[in-house]
Write a protein that holds these residues in place. Structure first.
Motif, PDB file in Angstrom:
ATOM      1  N   LEU A  21      44.838  50.624  37.667  1.00 56.64           N
ATOM      2  CA  LEU A  21      43.569  51.333  37.730  1.00 56.64           C
ATOM      3  C   LEU A  21      42.878  51.400  36.371  1.00 56.64           C
ATOM      4  O   LEU A  21      41.958  52.164  36.196  1.00 56.64           O
ATOM      5  CB  LEU A  21      43.791  52.754  38.263  1.00 56.64           C
ATOM      6  CG  LEU A  21      44.423  52.837  39.656  1.00 56.64           C
ATOM      7  CD1 LEU A  21      44.594  54.305  40.048  1.00 56.64           C
ATOM      8  CD2 LEU A  21      43.561  52.131  40.671  1.00 56.64           C
ATOM      9  N   PHE A  58      42.707  45.900  35.999  1.00 57.09           N
ATOM     10  CA  PHE A  58      41.784  45.793  37.111  1.00 57.09           C
ATOM     11  C   PHE A  58      40.711  46.864  36.940  1.00 57.09           C
ATOM     12  O   PHE A  58      41.020  48.019  36.685  1.00 57.09           O
ATOM     13  CB  PHE A  58      42.513  45.981  38.446  1.00 57.09           C
ATOM     14  CG  PHE A  58      43.529  44.911  38.730  1.00 57.09           C
ATOM     15  CD1 PHE A  58      44.814  44.993  38.214  1.00 57.09           C
ATOM     16  CD2 PHE A  58      43.197  43.818  39.496  1.00 57.09           C
ATOM     17  CE1 PHE A  58      45.747  44.004  38.463  1.00 57.09           C
ATOM     18  CE2 PHE A  58      44.127  42.821  39.763  1.00 57.09           C
ATOM     19  CZ  PHE A  58      45.403  42.918  39.245  1.00 57.09           C
ATOM     20  N   MET A 100      36.458  48.390  37.955  1.00 53.60           N
ATOM     21  CA  MET A 100      35.709  48.910  39.083  1.00 53.60           C
ATOM     22  C   MET A 100      35.276  47.795  40.034  1.00 53.60           C
ATOM     23  O   MET A 100      35.257  47.984  41.252  1.00 53.60           O
ATOM     24  CB  MET A 100      34.481  49.677  38.584  1.00 53.60           C
ATOM     25  CG  MET A 100      34.825  50.918  37.784  1.00 53.60           C
ATOM     26  SD  MET A 100      35.865  52.088  38.712  1.00 53.60           S
ATOM     27  CE  MET A 100      34.714  52.576  39.994  1.00 53.60           C
ATOM     28  N   ASP A 111      36.894  45.147  40.670  1.00 55.76           N
ATOM     29  CA  ASP A 111      38.083  44.779  41.430  1.00 55.76           C
ATOM     30  C   ASP A 111      38.402  45.832  42.497  1.00 55.76           C
ATOM     31  O   ASP A 111      38.874  45.496  43.582  1.00 55.76           O
ATOM     32  CB  ASP A 111      39.276  44.601  40.500  1.00 55.76           C
ATOM     33  CG  ASP A 111      39.016  43.540  39.447  1.00 55.76           C
ATOM     34  OD1 ASP A 111      38.355  42.533  39.778  1.00 55.76           O
ATOM     35  OD2 ASP A 111      39.448  43.723  38.293  1.00 55.76           O
ATOM     36  N   LEU A 112      38.143  47.102  42.183  1.00 58.49           N
ATOM     37  CA  LEU A 112      38.340  48.152  43.180  1.00 58.49           C
ATOM     38  C   LEU A 112      37.394  47.967  44.359  1.00 58.49           C
ATOM     39  O   LEU A 112      37.749  48.232  45.511  1.00 58.49           O
ATOM     40  CB  LEU A 112      38.139  49.534  42.555  1.00 58.49           C
ATOM     41  CG  LEU A 112      39.192  49.965  41.527  1.00 58.49           C
ATOM     42  CD1 LEU A 112      38.870  51.366  41.015  1.00 58.49           C
ATOM     43  CD2 LEU A 112      40.583  49.941  42.137  1.00 58.49           C
ATOM     44  N   LEU A 127      38.979  45.289  46.410  1.00 61.02           N
ATOM     45  CA  LEU A 127      40.134  45.803  47.129  1.00 61.02           C
ATOM     46  C   LEU A 127      39.694  46.644  48.330  1.00 61.02           C
ATOM     47  O   LEU A 127      40.277  46.563  49.416  1.00 61.02           O
ATOM     48  CB  LEU A 127      41.009  46.638  46.195  1.00 61.02           C
ATOM     49  CG  LEU A 127      42.289  47.219  46.818  1.00 61.02           C
ATOM     50  CD1 LEU A 127      43.176  46.111  47.373  1.00 61.02           C
ATOM     51  CD2 LEU A 127      43.044  48.050  45.787  1.00 61.02           C
ATOM     52  N   HIS A 128      38.656  47.438  48.134  1.00 57.84           N
ATOM     53  CA  HIS A 128      38.115  48.225  49.249  1.00 57.84           C
ATOM     54  C   HIS A 128      37.590  47.294  50.336  1.00 57.84           C
ATOM     55  O   HIS A 128      37.803  47.539  51.545  1.00 57.84           O
ATOM     56  CB  HIS A 128      36.992  49.138  48.744  1.00 57.84           C
ATOM     57  CG  HIS A 128      36.322  49.927  49.824  1.00 57.84           C
ATOM     58  ND1 HIS A 128      35.172  49.497  50.450  1.00 57.84           N
ATOM     59  CD2 HIS A 128      36.650  51.116  50.407  1.00 57.84           C
ATOM     60  CE1 HIS A 128      34.809  50.379  51.369  1.00 57.84           C
ATOM     61  NE2 HIS A 128      35.688  51.375  51.354  1.00 57.84           N
ATOM     62  N   SER A 172      40.503  45.954  52.306  1.00 56.19           N
ATOM     63  CA  SER A 172      41.133  46.930  53.193  1.00 56.19           C
ATOM     64  C   SER A 172      40.272  47.275  54.401  1.00 56.19           C
ATOM     65  O   SER A 172      40.800  47.503  55.493  1.00 56.19           O
ATOM     66  CB  SER A 172      41.456  48.214  52.425  1.00 56.19           C
ATOM     67  OG  SER A 172      42.397  47.951  51.393  1.00 56.19           O
ATOM     68  N   LEU A 177      42.482  39.853  45.934  1.00 53.95           N
ATOM     69  CA  LEU A 177      41.112  40.016  45.433  1.00 53.95           C
ATOM     70  C   LEU A 177      40.346  38.702  45.481  1.00 53.95           C
ATOM     71  O   LEU A 177      39.128  38.689  45.696  1.00 53.95           O
ATOM     72  CB  LEU A 177      41.141  40.565  44.011  1.00 53.95           C
ATOM     73  CG  LEU A 177      41.791  41.946  43.838  1.00 53.95           C
ATOM     74  CD1 LEU A 177      41.740  42.383  42.382  1.00 53.95           C
ATOM     75  CD2 LEU A 177      41.119  42.983  44.732  1.00 53.95           C
TER      76      LEU A 177
END
Length: 441
Positions: A92, A109, A111, A113-114, A117-118, A121, A157
């Motif tokens: 994070l 990783f 933002m 990349d987040l 990832l979201h 998911s 990713l």
């Protein structure tokens, strides 16, 4: 006389779920008894030190408590190792654009990349195969494994970025042209970067497959198969998809028109797909005992007899025998092509049978064929021997049957189209059926 409440020791370091419900946590790691009973993810807060931190240097290393207490065997799917406990974990951590250190240094990783990832998911994991049991694995299990293996996280990713680019192409005003939108180009570059960052760690893990990393290696190998298909096909031919031949890709390649013909008959992508079995064979025993076991099965493919379970396409496929049986081909050469054809007939029969009983495994068909065909056949294909090319065009029809999936969209059409150009008018009659099946007529 009022009852006196018996005092008890408070748990100050219990998991978040127990604290939320105001119950005493037994602090068992990685999963406490309460979370184990309820099959919930068990996440512990970061350890709090009693030392006055105002006068102490900040320690930004990742806590090793979880690693020390990690289970030595595969847990059930709900209790797969929980998220990293330290909020300053590199998973994070912040990333400053291209300044992120490459693997095998500490993976960072950010933002962006987040966001990917979201997207994985909530959207991508549910669109890969549109199969409930696979959706469950891709949506919930793979990310949990990836939190402990950065090379798998990069692979996840990478596909998320490719899918975002795919959606961008569909929604942008330039979707009807051969030029991708700027945002789509940026997302493709993100995908290439993540893929390239996954490769070194993946190779290191391949050299030392253990019970601890076998699931991550196997999952990355599978995602690499999807990456191969997602970076070629219709959009590659139009200049909207790039990425070399599923190796490490230079960023400059994202700007160049793809050589569709060399990609379709490329040695690298076929060898990569065929190499997946060899890559994970050493750890397959571990994989089959773990949460990804079902992905390692090909069902009753080997028991399927195309002479008994004839497919609707079998009559057309059998006609190909006359190419090498009536031509001036040596017996050994003719037998090689016959074996390849039988493998194709078996694959088609197996896929049709799976669709009829709704087994949801039919998407494996093209991958199985590429694995099971004799190595000598691909030597003939790369030498551009006409019977090998004709057979590969018919394989394009098998690929086209999966066109509902975004990562393979356009592949079958491009295979048949390019092989039609290579073979020329002399072989045109043999490609009449494949052209019709993929909609080129």
């Amino acid at each position: 006389m009022a009852k006196i409440r018996r005092p008890h020791r408070k748990s100050r370091t219990g998991c978040i779920a127990c604290k939320k419900r105001r119950i005493k946590c037994d602090e068992e790691k990685p999963t406490c008894a309460y979370c184990k009973i309820r099959s919930e993810p068990c996440v512990y807060p970061p350890p709090q030190s009693r030392v006055d931190r105002s006068s102490q240097p900040v320690d930004e290393t990742v806590s090793t408590d979880q690693e020390d207490s990690a289970p030595q065997c595969h847990p059930s799917i709900p209790s797969y190792p929980s998220l990293p406990q330290d909020p300053i974990s590199p998973i994070l951590g912040p990333r400053d654009g291209d300044a992120a250190p490459p693997y095998p240094g500490d993976p960072i990783f950010g933002m962006r990349d987040l966001f990917l990832l979201h997207h994985w998911s909530t959207t991508v994991s549910l669109s890969m195969l549109k199969t409930p049991w696979v959706d469950q694995l891709f949506q919930h299990v793979l990310p949990r494994i990836a939190f402990h293996h950065p090379f798998l996280m990069h692979a996840v990713l990478s596909l998320a970025a490719l899918h975002s680019a795919h959606l961008e192409d569909l929604s942008s005003s330039s979707a009807a042209s051969s030029l991708p939108s700027p945002r789509s180009q940026d997302l493709v570059i993100d995908a290439v970067e993540h893929h390239n960052r996954a490769i070194p760690g993946f190779r290191d893990a391949i050299d030392n497959i253990t019970q601890a990393n076998c699931d991550a290696v196997f999952a990355t190998a599978i995602l690499n198969l999807f990456y191969v298909f997602a970076t070629f096909g219709k959009r590659t031919a139009e200049g909207k998809r790039t990425g070399g031949e599923c190796g490490e890709v230079d960023h400059d390649d994202a700007e160049k028109p793809a050589d569709t013909r060399s990609q379709i008959l490329g040695v690298k992508w076929i060898n990569l797909i065929r190499g997946v079995g060899a890559v994970v064979r050493a750890g397959m025993g571990f994989v089959r005992a773990g949460p990804l076991s079902r992905l390692s099965s090909i069902g009753d493919w080997e028991e399927t007899d195309p002479d008994v379970e004839k497919s609707a396409e079998d009559e057309v496929l059998l006609r190909l025998e006359s190419i090498w049986r009536t031509g001036s081909y040596q017996a050994e050469e003719a037998e090689l092509y016959s074996e390849t054809l039988r493998c194709l007939r078996r694959t088609v029969a197996w896929m049709n049978k799976g669709k009829a009983v709704k087994s949801e495994d039919h998407w494996l068909g093209p991958f199985i064929w590429l694995h099971m065909v004799p190595e000598e056949y691909f030597d003939r294909l790369w030498q551009r021997q006409p019977p090998a090319l004709v057979l590969f065009a018919y394989f394009g029809v098998v690929v086209h049957s999966l066109d509902e999936f975004w990562w393979v969209e356009g592949w079958g059409v491009e295979i048949v189209k390019e092989l039609d150009k290579i073979l020329g008018s002399y072989w045109s009659s043999w490609l009449k059926w494949p052209r019709k099946e993929v909609g080129l007529n």
